[in-house]
Motif scaffolding. Structure first.
Motif, PDB file in Angstrom:
ATOM      1  N   VAL A 170     -29.963  66.319  40.118  1.00  0.00           N
ATOM      2  CA  VAL A 170     -30.292  67.707  39.831  1.00  0.00           C
ATOM      3  C   VAL A 170     -30.632  68.392  41.146  1.00  0.00           C
ATOM      4  O   VAL A 170     -31.600  68.025  41.821  1.00  0.00           O
ATOM      5  CB  VAL A 170     -31.473  67.811  38.850  1.00  0.00           C
ATOM      6  CG1 VAL A 170     -31.940  69.257  38.736  1.00  0.00           C
ATOM      7  CG2 VAL A 170     -31.079  67.268  37.486  1.00  0.00           C
ATOM      8  N   VAL A 171     -29.812  69.378  41.514  1.00  0.00           N
ATOM      9  CA  VAL A 171     -30.022  70.142  42.738  1.00  0.00           C
ATOM     10  C   VAL A 171     -30.368  71.560  42.322  1.00  0.00           C
ATOM     11  O   VAL A 171     -29.542  72.276  41.753  1.00  0.00           O
ATOM     12  CB  VAL A 171     -28.756  70.126  43.626  1.00  0.00           C
ATOM     13  CG1 VAL A 171     -28.974  70.950  44.897  1.00  0.00           C
ATOM     14  CG2 VAL A 171     -28.376  68.690  43.981  1.00  0.00           C
ATOM     15  N   ARG A 172     -31.592  71.983  42.582  1.00  0.00           N
ATOM     16  CA  ARG A 172     -32.058  73.295  42.152  1.00  0.00           C
ATOM     17  C   ARG A 172     -33.146  73.789  43.091  1.00  0.00           C
ATOM     18  O   ARG A 172     -33.597  73.076  43.981  1.00  0.00           O
ATOM     19  CB  ARG A 172     -32.572  73.229  40.711  1.00  0.00           C
ATOM     20  CG  ARG A 172     -33.745  72.281  40.496  1.00  0.00           C
ATOM     21  CD  ARG A 172     -34.052  72.103  39.027  1.00  0.00           C
ATOM     22  NE  ARG A 172     -35.242  71.269  38.799  1.00  0.00           N
ATOM     23  CZ  ARG A 172     -35.630  70.853  37.604  1.00  0.00           C
ATOM     24  NH1 ARG A 172     -34.931  71.178  36.523  1.00  0.00           N
ATOM     25  NH2 ARG A 172     -36.724  70.108  37.460  1.00  0.00           N
ATOM     26  N   GLY A 173     -33.596  75.042  42.878  1.00  0.00           N
ATOM     27  CA  GLY A 173     -34.542  75.664  43.792  1.00  0.00           C
ATOM     28  C   GLY A 173     -35.948  75.110  43.710  1.00  0.00           C
ATOM     29  O   GLY A 173     -36.357  74.527  42.706  1.00  0.00           O
ATOM     30  N   LYS A 174     -36.701  75.348  44.778  1.00  0.00           N
ATOM     31  CA  LYS A 174     -38.085  74.893  44.840  1.00  0.00           C
ATOM     32  C   LYS A 174     -38.970  75.557  43.792  1.00  0.00           C
ATOM     33  O   LYS A 174     -40.072  75.060  43.509  1.00  0.00           O
ATOM     34  CB  LYS A 174     -38.660  75.169  46.234  1.00  0.00           C
ATOM     35  CG  LYS A 174     -38.233  74.168  47.300  1.00  0.00           C
ATOM     36  CD  LYS A 174     -38.945  74.439  48.614  1.00  0.00           C
ATOM     37  CE  LYS A 174     -38.603  73.381  49.650  1.00  0.00           C
ATOM     38  NZ  LYS A 174     -39.263  73.647  50.960  1.00  0.00           N
ATOM     39  N   HIS A 219     -34.174  72.593  46.662  1.00  0.00           N
ATOM     40  CA  HIS A 219     -33.816  73.243  47.918  1.00  0.00           C
ATOM     41  C   HIS A 219     -34.634  74.505  48.157  1.00  0.00           C
ATOM     42  O   HIS A 219     -35.261  75.065  47.246  1.00  0.00           O
ATOM     43  CB  HIS A 219     -32.318  73.565  47.942  1.00  0.00           C
ATOM     44  CG  HIS A 219     -31.864  74.464  46.822  1.00  0.00           C
ATOM     45  ND1 HIS A 219     -32.191  75.798  46.732  1.00  0.00           N
ATOM     46  CD2 HIS A 219     -31.069  74.208  45.740  1.00  0.00           C
ATOM     47  CE1 HIS A 219     -31.638  76.332  45.665  1.00  0.00           C
ATOM     48  NE2 HIS A 219     -30.961  75.389  45.032  1.00  0.00           N
ATOM     49  N   ASP A 220     -34.620  74.975  49.410  1.00  0.00           N
ATOM     50  CA  ASP A 220     -35.293  76.225  49.761  1.00  0.00           C
ATOM     51  C   ASP A 220     -34.667  77.391  49.005  1.00  0.00           C
ATOM     52  O   ASP A 220     -33.491  77.348  48.597  1.00  0.00           O
ATOM     53  CB  ASP A 220     -35.190  76.490  51.263  1.00  0.00           C
ATOM     54  CG  ASP A 220     -36.026  75.506  52.084  1.00  0.00           C
ATOM     55  OD1 ASP A 220     -37.018  74.988  51.544  1.00  0.00           O
ATOM     56  OD2 ASP A 220     -35.673  75.268  53.250  1.00  0.00           O
ATOM     57  N   LEU A 221     -35.445  78.454  48.833  1.00  0.00           N
ATOM     58  CA  LEU A 221     -34.965  79.641  48.151  1.00  0.00           C
ATOM     59  C   LEU A 221     -34.439  80.654  49.162  1.00  0.00           C
ATOM     60  O   LEU A 221     -34.912  80.713  50.303  1.00  0.00           O
ATOM     61  CB  LEU A 221     -36.079  80.283  47.328  1.00  0.00           C
ATOM     62  CG  LEU A 221     -36.731  79.391  46.261  1.00  0.00           C
ATOM     63  CD1 LEU A 221     -37.864  80.152  45.578  1.00  0.00           C
ATOM     64  CD2 LEU A 221     -35.711  78.914  45.233  1.00  0.00           C
ATOM     65  N   ILE A 222     -33.467  81.431  48.742  1.00  0.00           N
ATOM     66  CA  ILE A 222     -33.008  82.558  49.538  1.00  0.00           C
ATOM     67  C   ILE A 222     -33.907  83.734  49.196  1.00  0.00           C
ATOM     68  O   ILE A 222     -33.982  84.151  48.037  1.00  0.00           O
ATOM     69  CB  ILE A 222     -31.535  82.917  49.234  1.00  0.00           C
ATOM     70  CG1 ILE A 222     -30.641  81.702  49.473  1.00  0.00           C
ATOM     71  CG2 ILE A 222     -31.090  84.103  50.073  1.00  0.00           C
ATOM     72  CD1 ILE A 222     -30.559  81.260  50.916  1.00  0.00           C
ATOM     73  N   LEU A 223     -34.607  84.279  50.181  1.00  0.00           N
ATOM     74  CA  LEU A 223     -35.591  85.332  49.947  1.00  0.00           C
ATOM     75  C   LEU A 223     -35.063  86.693  50.380  1.00  0.00           C
ATOM     76  O   LEU A 223     -34.147  86.793  51.209  1.00  0.00           O
ATOM     77  CB  LEU A 223     -36.884  85.011  50.701  1.00  0.00           C
ATOM     78  CG  LEU A 223     -37.508  83.643  50.403  1.00  0.00           C
ATOM     79  CD1 LEU A 223     -38.746  83.432  51.265  1.00  0.00           C
ATOM     80  CD2 LEU A 223     -37.858  83.503  48.923  1.00  0.00           C
ATOM     81  N   ASP A 224     -35.653  87.744  49.809  1.00  0.00           N
ATOM     82  CA  ASP A 224     -35.261  89.089  50.211  1.00  0.00           C
ATOM     83  C   ASP A 224     -35.992  89.489  51.481  1.00  0.00           C
ATOM     84  O   ASP A 224     -36.719  88.690  52.084  1.00  0.00           O
ATOM     85  CB  ASP A 224     -35.504  90.087  49.077  1.00  0.00           C
ATOM     86  CG  ASP A 224     -36.990  90.245  48.730  1.00  0.00           C
ATOM     87  OD1 ASP A 224     -37.851  89.844  49.541  1.00  0.00           O
ATOM     88  OD2 ASP A 224     -37.284  90.772  47.651  1.00  0.00           O
ATOM     89  N   ARG A 225     -35.808  90.730  51.900  1.00  0.00           N
ATOM     90  CA  ARG A 225     -36.404  91.195  53.168  1.00  0.00           C
ATOM     91  C   ARG A 225     -37.913  91.182  53.151  1.00  0.00           C
ATOM     92  O   ARG A 225     -38.559  91.130  54.198  1.00  0.00           O
ATOM     93  CB  ARG A 225     -35.894  92.614  53.454  1.00  0.00           C
ATOM     94  CG  ARG A 225     -34.380  92.690  53.685  1.00  0.00           C
ATOM     95  CD  ARG A 225     -33.911  94.119  53.753  1.00  0.00           C
ATOM     96  NE  ARG A 225     -32.460  94.197  53.863  1.00  0.00           N
ATOM     97  CZ  ARG A 225     -31.774  95.338  53.832  1.00  0.00           C
ATOM     98  NH1 ARG A 225     -32.419  96.481  53.671  1.00  0.00           N
ATOM     99  NH2 ARG A 225     -30.465  95.312  53.932  1.00  0.00           N
ATOM    100  N   ASP A 226     -38.487  91.230  51.933  1.00  0.00           N
ATOM    101  CA  ASP A 226     -39.946  91.217  51.806  1.00  0.00           C
ATOM    102  C   ASP A 226     -40.493  89.811  51.602  1.00  0.00           C
ATOM    103  O   ASP A 226     -41.680  89.632  51.345  1.00  0.00           O
ATOM    104  CB  ASP A 226     -40.368  92.098  50.628  1.00  0.00           C
ATOM    105  CG  ASP A 226     -39.939  93.552  50.806  1.00  0.00           C
ATOM    106  OD1 ASP A 226     -40.002  94.037  51.947  1.00  0.00           O
ATOM    107  OD2 ASP A 226     -39.522  94.167  49.808  1.00  0.00           O
ATOM    108  N   GLY A 227     -39.612  88.811  51.704  1.00  0.00           N
ATOM    109  CA  GLY A 227     -40.048  87.437  51.539  1.00  0.00           C
ATOM    110  C   GLY A 227     -40.232  87.029  50.096  1.00  0.00           C
ATOM    111  O   GLY A 227     -40.865  86.010  49.807  1.00  0.00           O
ATOM    112  N   GLN A 228     -39.669  87.813  49.157  1.00  0.00           N
ATOM    113  CA  GLN A 228     -39.798  87.514  47.742  1.00  0.00           C
ATOM    114  C   GLN A 228     -38.537  86.823  47.226  1.00  0.00           C
ATOM    115  O   GLN A 228     -37.446  86.999  47.774  1.00  0.00           O
ATOM    116  CB  GLN A 228     -40.027  88.802  46.944  1.00  0.00           C
ATOM    117  CG  GLN A 228     -41.275  89.560  47.350  1.00  0.00           C
ATOM    118  CD  GLN A 228     -42.543  88.766  47.128  1.00  0.00           C
ATOM    119  OE1 GLN A 228     -42.741  88.181  46.059  1.00  0.00           O
ATOM    120  NE2 GLN A 228     -43.422  88.745  48.119  1.00  0.00           N
ATOM    121  N   LYS A 229     -38.693  86.044  46.168  1.00  0.00           N
ATOM    122  CA  LYS A 229     -37.555  85.391  45.527  1.00  0.00           C
ATOM    123  C   LYS A 229     -36.581  86.437  45.013  1.00  0.00           C
ATOM    124  O   LYS A 229     -36.990  87.457  44.451  1.00  0.00           O
ATOM    125  CB  LYS A 229     -38.054  84.518  44.368  1.00  0.00           C
ATOM    126  CG  LYS A 229     -36.958  83.867  43.545  1.00  0.00           C
ATOM    127  CD  LYS A 229     -37.557  83.169  42.341  1.00  0.00           C
ATOM    128  CE  LYS A 229     -36.466  82.678  41.392  1.00  0.00           C
ATOM    129  NZ  LYS A 229     -37.043  82.076  40.172  1.00  0.00           N
TER     130      LYS A 229
END
Length: 286
Positions: free
Chosen positions: A217-221, A247-257
């Motif tokens: 299972v490969v999924r987000g933190k 895995h690490d999450l891809i965050l927006d410019r404000d550091g939010q998910k």
């Protein structure tokens, strides 16, 4: 030799975004490196928000991205009876109970505790743990409320479930190549199913991973801590646990998910702007 089996399992309740692209492509990359299989599953138990149109759009975006999967696609909405059988088993084992408190009831319980100087516990996602009041109801009281049509959900009796297991549980986390001790107790009495739907995310994902023979299972933190609940259910239901890679999450410019409601990061909007699959891969680093 067992062939590794990976899966990408989005919910078709919005358009895919860059975070989904990263997870899908990472699953594909790891499956290919391991000489394994790659499945696509639609986690669409929420029939109000998940639609065939959104699923079709998701599959179109995935094809465009270069993500390939085995067919047929498993749709959770087509397997409610399978989940019901596991729910019935948990009911017979007396490891779940009908919970009737509304959100306002829970809020009142919390306020009363706060006035007494009691700090109310919260789960790893920050939600308040469910009060223990419904545990004390007699079988007659529970049945009467259910017969009278009171809304309820089936919640796991965490203390009883932990007593049933009787030993520490672990999962193998491949990001650190180590066994991690599960802490399902941190979640309290989690929802396992609802009155009008015989499952929840936790129950359906646990059963589906087992039935589909998922080994990795490969999924987000963001789902790291939820793995504790899944390990508990796997043990109770006698299911083989997969290895996990959070895995690490891809965050927006404000550091939010990233969220599906943010159109500027959706694959659909990026495609319309002329972004190519190669550029998406470069953006997410896969």
């Amino acid at each position: 030799m067992t062939v590794p089996v990976f899966r990408f399992a989005p919910s078709p309740n919005g358009h895919l975004h860059l975070g989904h692209a990263y997870s899908a492509l990472l699953n594909q990359q790891m499956a290919r490196a391991a000489g394994g299989r790659l499945l696509l599953r639609m986690e669409d138990i929420d029939r109000k928000r998940c639609t065939p149109e959104l699923e079709a759009a998701m599959q179109d975006d995935l094809h465009w991205l270069g993500f390939d999967w085995e067919t047929p696609v498993r749709r959770q909405s087509e397997h409610f009876e399978v989940y019901r059988q596991s729910l019935d088993r948990l009911i017979r084992m007396e490891l779940v109970y009908p919970a009737f408190l509304s959100r306002s009831d829970i809020k009142h319980e919390m306020q009363s505790a706060t006035e007494k100087g009691i700090v109310w516990p919260h789960d790893p996602d920050g939600a308040a743990l469910y009060p223990a009041a419904d545990r004390a109801l007699s079988m007659r009281e529970r049945q009467q409320r259910m017969n009278d049509g009171h809304p309820f959900s089936w919640r796991l009796h965490m203390n009883r479930a932990l007593e049933h297991v009787g030993e520490p549980l672990f999962w193998h986390e491949t990001t650190v190549d180590s066994n991690i001790e599960a802490r399902p107790q941190d979640w309290g009495d989690v929802i396992i199913a609802r009155k009008d739907m015989p499952t929840s995310y936790h129950l359906s994902v646990t059963i589906d991973d087992a039935l589909q023979g998922i080994t990795n299972v490969v999924r987000g933190k963001d789902l790291y801590h939820a793995t504790s609940i899944h390990r508990l259910l796997q043990h109770i239901l006698g299911l083989e646990p997969p290895a996990y890679h959070h895995h690490d999450l891809i965050l927006d410019r404000d550091g939010q998910k990233l969220s599906k409601s943010r159109r500027d990061t959706s694959l659909r909007s990026l495609r319309l702007e002329g972004v190519t699959p190669e550029q998406i891969r470069a953006l997410v680093g896969v």
